[in-house]
Design a protein around this motif. Sequence first.
Motif, PDB file in Angstrom:
ATOM      1  N   SER A  26       3.924 -69.052 -79.973  1.00  0.00           N
ATOM      2  CA  SER A  26       3.612 -67.677 -79.565  1.00  0.00           C
ATOM      3  C   SER A  26       4.417 -67.282 -78.334  1.00  0.00           C
ATOM      4  O   SER A  26       4.538 -68.083 -77.396  1.00  0.00           O
ATOM      5  CB  SER A  26       2.122 -67.551 -79.230  1.00  0.00           C
ATOM      6  OG  SER A  26       1.880 -66.284 -78.636  1.00  0.00           O
ATOM      7  N   PRO A  27       4.993 -66.089 -78.301  1.00  0.00           N
ATOM      8  CA  PRO A  27       5.765 -65.649 -77.134  1.00  0.00           C
ATOM      9  C   PRO A  27       4.879 -65.231 -75.975  1.00  0.00           C
ATOM     10  O   PRO A  27       5.377 -64.929 -74.888  1.00  0.00           O
ATOM     11  CB  PRO A  27       6.575 -64.462 -77.658  1.00  0.00           C
ATOM     12  CG  PRO A  27       5.781 -63.935 -78.785  1.00  0.00           C
ATOM     13  CD  PRO A  27       5.052 -65.095 -79.391  1.00  0.00           C
ATOM     14  N   PHE A  28       3.561 -65.198 -76.167  1.00  0.00           N
ATOM     15  CA  PHE A  28       2.673 -64.844 -75.064  1.00  0.00           C
ATOM     16  C   PHE A  28       1.452 -65.741 -75.042  1.00  0.00           C
ATOM     17  O   PHE A  28       1.075 -66.319 -76.068  1.00  0.00           O
ATOM     18  CB  PHE A  28       2.246 -63.366 -75.153  1.00  0.00           C
ATOM     19  CG  PHE A  28       1.347 -63.036 -76.323  1.00  0.00           C
ATOM     20  CD1 PHE A  28       1.888 -62.624 -77.540  1.00  0.00           C
ATOM     21  CD2 PHE A  28      -0.036 -63.122 -76.207  1.00  0.00           C
ATOM     22  CE1 PHE A  28       1.060 -62.311 -78.610  1.00  0.00           C
ATOM     23  CE2 PHE A  28      -0.871 -62.801 -77.266  1.00  0.00           C
ATOM     24  CZ  PHE A  28      -0.319 -62.397 -78.484  1.00  0.00           C
ATOM     25  N   ASP A  29       0.859 -65.880 -73.857  1.00  0.00           N
ATOM     26  CA  ASP A  29      -0.457 -66.510 -73.793  1.00  0.00           C
ATOM     27  C   ASP A  29      -1.371 -65.614 -72.946  1.00  0.00           C
ATOM     28  O   ASP A  29      -0.915 -64.890 -72.062  1.00  0.00           O
ATOM     29  CB  ASP A  29      -0.390 -67.930 -73.249  1.00  0.00           C
ATOM     30  CG  ASP A  29       0.419 -68.033 -71.972  1.00  0.00           C
ATOM     31  OD1 ASP A  29       1.300 -68.895 -71.905  1.00  0.00           O
ATOM     32  OD2 ASP A  29       0.185 -67.198 -71.066  1.00  0.00           O
ATOM     33  N   VAL A  30      -2.650 -65.665 -73.272  1.00  0.00           N
ATOM     34  CA  VAL A  30      -3.633 -64.838 -72.571  1.00  0.00           C
ATOM     35  C   VAL A  30      -4.173 -65.654 -71.402  1.00  0.00           C
ATOM     36  O   VAL A  30      -4.857 -66.660 -71.604  1.00  0.00           O
ATOM     37  CB  VAL A  30      -4.769 -64.411 -73.517  1.00  0.00           C
ATOM     38  CG1 VAL A  30      -5.815 -63.578 -72.756  1.00  0.00           C
ATOM     39  CG2 VAL A  30      -4.199 -63.605 -74.696  1.00  0.00           C
ATOM     40  N   VAL A  31      -3.841 -65.249 -70.178  1.00  0.00           N
ATOM     41  CA  VAL A  31      -4.218 -66.028 -69.004  1.00  0.00           C
ATOM     42  C   VAL A  31      -5.564 -65.607 -68.414  1.00  0.00           C
ATOM     43  O   VAL A  31      -6.176 -66.361 -67.649  1.00  0.00           O
ATOM     44  CB  VAL A  31      -3.122 -65.956 -67.914  1.00  0.00           C
ATOM     45  CG1 VAL A  31      -1.850 -66.652 -68.397  1.00  0.00           C
ATOM     46  CG2 VAL A  31      -2.830 -64.520 -67.522  1.00  0.00           C
ATOM     47  N   ALA A  32      -6.024 -64.422 -68.807  1.00  0.00           N
ATOM     48  CA  ALA A  32      -7.342 -63.965 -68.322  1.00  0.00           C
ATOM     49  C   ALA A  32      -7.807 -62.787 -69.162  1.00  0.00           C
ATOM     50  O   ALA A  32      -7.000 -62.055 -69.730  1.00  0.00           O
ATOM     51  CB  ALA A  32      -7.268 -63.552 -66.853  1.00  0.00           C
ATOM     52  N   VAL A  33      -9.134 -62.646 -69.224  1.00  0.00           N
ATOM     53  CA  VAL A  33      -9.751 -61.472 -69.855  1.00  0.00           C
ATOM     54  C   VAL A  33     -10.561 -60.782 -68.770  1.00  0.00           C
ATOM     55  O   VAL A  33     -11.367 -61.424 -68.083  1.00  0.00           O
ATOM     56  CB  VAL A  33     -10.650 -61.874 -71.036  1.00  0.00           C
ATOM     57  CG1 VAL A  33     -11.500 -60.695 -71.503  1.00  0.00           C
ATOM     58  CG2 VAL A  33      -9.789 -62.402 -72.187  1.00  0.00           C
TER      59      VAL A  33
END
Length: 198
Positions: A26-33
């Motif tokens: 994946s070209p992105f990761d979710v670091v926070a919501v």
Amino acid sequence: TPIVVMASGTGSLMSALLDVAAGDDSPFDVVAVVVDRDCRAAELAAARGVDVVTLRLRDFADRAAWDQALTERVADYGPGYIVTAGFMKILGEQFLSRFTARIINSHPALLPAFPGAHGVADALAYGAKVTGTTVHLVDAGVDTGPILAQAPVVISPDDTETTLHERIKAVERVLLTDVVAAVAARGVVTDGRKAYIP
Ligand code: GRF
């Protein structure tokens, strides 16, 4: 590319982003919501081990203080982009100027038609035959920013707001994740009115 996702509701769009981010390439990761209230999205993110930041407007002296706290907490994660996925607050000037042209929103209608918090119900009430979803950059207006992508959803005569919104969300989950992945990998170019992904 690190991404911060903002939500206020059931988190189905957020979950779709987490699913794609979990992929090996994946070209992105979710670091926070970031959420503005206790909501299903926060529960789902926490259950998946993602940092959850809850900033309730009522916990701050006024909207400017809330906006400042929001800006600082999000900036702490060093996001390349912010994705608002059903975030039900208008973002303030401080936040918008800090993350100019880096905030991506999904709206469940074909902008400029039916902007605002009731786009699904408004399209249905108007008698439109086709509505859809719009992925756009967030600017100082309400759902007025440069459009990145759109997809149509046909309205059927027996649709209710719920049945129509669920069908729109199914399309959003695909369109939003595709656009976020493309922007994470290739960036976005905009003159403030039009935008495109190189
Ligand atoms: C989506 O339809 C989005 O376009 C709108 O709010 C909905 C969020 O749904 N802004 P969920 O909370 O992700 O299920």
